[in-house]
Design a protein around this motif. Structure first.
Motif, short mmCIF file in Angstrom:
data_model
loop_
_atom_site.label_atom_id
_atom_site.label_comp_id
_atom_site.label_asym_id
_atom_site.label_seq_id
_atom_site.Cartn_x
_atom_site.Cartn_y
_atom_site.Cartn_z
N GLN A 170 55.14 -2.89 -3.50
CA GLN A 170 55.92 -2.34 -2.38
C GLN A 170 55.17 -2.51 -1.07
O GLN A 170 55.75 -2.91 -0.06
CB GLN A 170 56.24 -0.86 -2.66
CG GLN A 170 57.38 -0.31 -1.83
CD GLN A 170 56.90 0.23 -0.48
OE1 GLN A 170 55.85 0.86 -0.40
NE2 GLN A 170 57.67 -0.03 0.57
N ILE A 177 63.37 0.38 -0.09
CA ILE A 177 64.27 0.77 -1.17
C ILE A 177 65.72 0.68 -0.70
O ILE A 177 65.99 1.04 0.43
CB ILE A 177 63.88 2.20 -1.64
CG1 ILE A 177 62.81 2.03 -2.71
CG2 ILE A 177 65.07 3.02 -2.12
CD1 ILE A 177 62.25 3.27 -3.30
N PRO A 178 66.66 0.10 -1.48
CA PRO A 178 66.48 -0.34 -2.86
C PRO A 178 65.89 -1.75 -2.95
O PRO A 178 66.29 -2.64 -2.21
CB PRO A 178 67.91 -0.34 -3.40
CG PRO A 178 68.76 -0.65 -2.22
CD PRO A 178 68.07 -0.06 -1.03
N PHE A 212 64.29 -0.25 -7.95
CA PHE A 212 63.87 1.07 -7.46
C PHE A 212 64.88 1.57 -6.42
O PHE A 212 65.13 0.88 -5.43
CB PHE A 212 62.46 0.98 -6.85
CG PHE A 212 61.43 0.55 -7.87
CD1 PHE A 212 60.69 1.48 -8.58
CD2 PHE A 212 61.22 -0.80 -8.14
CE1 PHE A 212 59.76 1.09 -9.54
CE2 PHE A 212 60.29 -1.21 -9.11
CZ PHE A 212 59.56 -0.26 -9.80
N VAL A 213 65.42 2.76 -6.68
CA VAL A 213 66.49 3.26 -5.81
C VAL A 213 66.22 4.73 -5.42
O VAL A 213 65.38 5.40 -6.03
CB VAL A 213 67.88 3.18 -6.52
CG1 VAL A 213 68.16 1.77 -6.98
CG2 VAL A 213 67.96 4.14 -7.71
N LYS A 214 66.97 5.17 -4.43
CA LYS A 214 66.86 6.56 -4.01
C LYS A 214 67.55 7.47 -5.05
O LYS A 214 68.68 7.15 -5.47
CB LYS A 214 67.55 6.70 -2.65
CG LYS A 214 67.38 8.04 -2.03
CD LYS A 214 67.91 8.07 -0.63
CE LYS A 214 67.74 9.49 -0.10
NZ LYS A 214 68.28 9.67 1.21
N ASP A 218 71.42 6.46 -8.12
CA ASP A 218 71.08 5.73 -9.35
C ASP A 218 72.30 5.37 -10.20
O ASP A 218 72.38 4.25 -10.72
CB ASP A 218 70.03 6.50 -10.17
CG ASP A 218 70.33 7.97 -10.30
OD1 ASP A 218 70.57 8.61 -9.25
OD2 ASP A 218 70.33 8.49 -11.42
N ASP A 282 63.07 8.87 -12.82
CA ASP A 282 61.74 8.72 -12.23
C ASP A 282 60.68 8.90 -13.33
O ASP A 282 59.52 9.15 -13.04
CB ASP A 282 61.52 9.73 -11.10
CG ASP A 282 61.73 11.17 -11.57
OD1 ASP A 282 62.03 11.37 -12.78
OD2 ASP A 282 61.59 12.09 -10.76
N TYR A 298 57.67 6.93 -2.47
CA TYR A 298 58.19 6.04 -1.42
C TYR A 298 58.41 6.89 -0.17
O TYR A 298 58.90 8.01 -0.25
CB TYR A 298 59.51 5.42 -1.87
CG TYR A 298 60.14 4.53 -0.83
CD1 TYR A 298 59.62 3.27 -0.58
CD2 TYR A 298 61.24 4.96 -0.09
CE1 TYR A 298 60.18 2.44 0.39
CE2 TYR A 298 61.81 4.14 0.87
CZ TYR A 298 61.27 2.88 1.11
OH TYR A 298 61.83 2.09 2.07
N ASP A 300 60.41 6.96 3.22
CA ASP A 300 61.51 6.34 3.97
C ASP A 300 61.28 6.58 5.46
O ASP A 300 61.42 7.69 5.95
CB ASP A 300 62.84 6.98 3.50
CG ASP A 300 64.04 6.27 4.10
OD1 ASP A 300 63.95 5.79 5.25
OD2 ASP A 300 65.07 6.20 3.41
N PRO A 309 60.96 7.18 -6.51
CA PRO A 309 62.22 6.45 -6.74
C PRO A 309 62.70 6.56 -8.18
O PRO A 309 61.90 6.74 -9.10
CB PRO A 309 61.85 4.99 -6.44
CG PRO A 309 60.54 5.02 -5.74
CD PRO A 309 59.85 6.30 -6.12
N TYR A 310 63.99 6.44 -8.36
CA TYR A 310 64.58 6.26 -9.68
C TYR A 310 64.63 4.76 -9.98
O TYR A 310 64.60 3.95 -9.04
CB TYR A 310 66.01 6.84 -9.72
CG TYR A 310 66.06 8.29 -10.13
CD1 TYR A 310 65.09 9.20 -9.71
CD2 TYR A 310 67.10 8.76 -10.94
CE1 TYR A 310 65.14 10.53 -10.11
CE2 TYR A 310 67.16 10.10 -11.33
CZ TYR A 310 66.18 10.98 -10.91
OH TYR A 310 66.24 12.28 -11.29
#
Ligand code: GAP
Length: 456
Positions: A170, A177-178, A212-214, A218, A282, A298, A300, A309-310
């Motif tokens: 990262q 993200i994502p 990897f997402v918020k 998900d 997560d 992460y 933001d 992240p999920y």
């Protein structure tokens, strides 16, 4: 030459036909065959190695040519704590029972005779041990001493490489993200019941992507990825009618999964998992943060939020996808022989050109040097652009059939007229249609044909 009617086409119904073809034509051999073979281990021969490389390339390009996905090539051996944190040491197990009469060892959780009658599936005896948990990870030792402190494992999934490198990737790629991490590599599982050729083996290659997402987005991403992956499988030629989606029941979820489902393929031995799409929540990053003491979060910049992240995972076995590609491509047609006109059975591997091991084959009509030399020159010229074959033995009809059976989309016949008119005959695998074209145009013709290919 017209195409045979759909009802005169026979698809693959038994796996053994494919296993024989794969051996006879050099796609897949049993590992260590001269010593009697090693159970469930397979080697890819010349055509199989090309096929495998092509399958990996299409997957890799579909992933890493996206702006939001980057690649990774991680080591097979990892710090043993990785497997403690991931849960594999404690929970990556199958329950096994031994029959005291015939010594058969079997899984107690999916063996019908055991579940219904507490009987051995082999001899029917009821003299059985209690189920014992058997860990599927292969263990070995690192360094010269073989003690508990030097135990390392062969990874049972590539995914953990993505998680332990999350922060490195990262920060160096500066992805927001994502975003996803994609990797292809060997995994090892000491499966109790491997089988069905290259479907389930103990050493196999995985193509996995962690996205990897918020948290909160998900489930939406899970839906998106299962659609995207389905489209990918169709785009490389798999027939959508032989795909279906199976969502896992809550009590069948892997230890890390919040929601999971498989894209299944209808193999000759039934519907089976081809690719998993998992919402891993997560779980992994939190576990690795806990065990390593490193924060894996992460930040933001826009919203000034900090979170773990999920992860949405897409996971497919390269070897298993190759088996699906082979099964799907196989067909037998009753069609007139191209030389005699008599009805004949033609075996075709109708690969999508992206996966076909060879894209074109050069067939000089005669072994005379006056044809061989220019035909070989054309072969060498085209080899700059394409994986290419060259075949100058037996009749042209037999050579066409040989190329059909290994799925080569185009054959180029160099004949005596070619010496004067500077043209060759290009014959199409699926329609058997032939075109006479200028030698100088062959590369363009094949490029265009492959790009606009419409596989059956
Ligand atoms: N990281 C998640 C994971 O490994 P999995 O469902 O256990 O999930 C993912 O494996 C994919 O890997 C499967 O859908 C299958 O295509 C392939 N695979 C798993 N075990 C395999 C085996 N023993 N032989 C061949 N392919 C296998």
């Amino acid at each position: 030459m017209s195409q045979p009617a759909e009802n005169s086409i026979k698809r693959l119904t038994d796996l053994q036909t494919l296993v024989s073809l794969c051996k006879r034509r050099g796609f897949v051999f049993q590992s260590s065959e001269i010593y009697g073979g090693l159970g469930s281990c397979w080697d890819y021969g010349p055509l199989g190695a090309n096929l495998k490389r092509n399958v990996k390339n299409v997957w890799w390009n579909a992933m890493t040519r996206r702006e939001d996905i980057v690649g990774l090539d991680a080591a097979i051996l990892m710090h043993p704590m990785v497997w403690k944190a991931s849960g594999h040491i404690d929970t990556f197990t199958d329950p096994l029972v031994d029959c005291k009469s015939c010594k058969t060892r079997f899984r107690s959780d999916n063996t019908e005779s055991y579940l219904t009658k507490k009987q051995c599936p082999n001899c029917g005896s009821k003299d059985l041990t209690e189920p014992r948990l058997f860990n599927l990870m292969f263990k070995t030792f690192m360094g010269p001493t073989e003690d508990a402190n030097s135990v390392v494992y062969l990874r049972p999934e590539t995914a953990q490489g993505h998680f332990v490198n999350y922060e490195n990737i990262q920060t160096t790629s500066r992805k927001k993200i994502p975003f996803g991490i994609a990797a292809i590599g060997k995994s090892f599982r000491n499966e109790i019941t491997p089988g069905n050729f290259i479907f389930r083996t103990r050493e196999f290659e995985q193509m996995e992507m962690q996205y990897f997402v918020k948290p909160g987005t998900d489930m939406q991403w899970w839906e998106t990825w299962r659609e995207t992956r389905w489209q990918f499988l169709e785009s490389i030629g798999l027939n959508g009618k032989r795909l279906r989606f199976h969502e896992h029941a809550k009590d069948a979820l892997a230890h890390y999964a919040l929601k999971a489902g498989d894209i299944e393929y209808e193999f000759p031995f039934g519907w089976q998992e081809l690719e998993g799409i998992h919402n891993r929540s997560d779980f992994d990053l939190t576990q690795h943060a806990k065990f390593s003491g490193k924060k894996l979060e992460y930040f933001d910049e826009a919203s000034k939020e900090r979170y773990v992240p999920y992860v949405i995972e897409t996971a497919i076995g390269c070897d298993r996808l190759i088996l699906a590609v082979l099964c799907d491509a196989y067909r037998e047609e009753i069609t007139p022989d191209e030389e005699t006109g008599k009805p004949d059975v033609r075996v075709v591997l109708g690969f999508h050109p992206e996966t076909a091991p060879l894209k074109v084959a050069i067939l000089p009509l005669s072994k005379k040097a006056e044809l061989q030399e220019p035909a070989m020159a054309l072969r060498n010229e085209l080899a700059r652009d394409f994986d290419i074959g060259y075949d100058d033995s037996q009749s042209i009809g037999k050579r066409y059939r040989r190329q059909d059976e290994i799925g080569t989309p185009y054959c180029v016949t160099f004949d005596f007229d070619s010496l004067n008119d500077k043209k060759v005959t290009v014959r199409h695998r699926d329609t058997m249609k032939q075109d006479r074209i200028d030698i100088s145009q062959v590369a363009n013709y094949i490029h265009n044909g492959l790009r606009n290919f419409n596989a059956r």
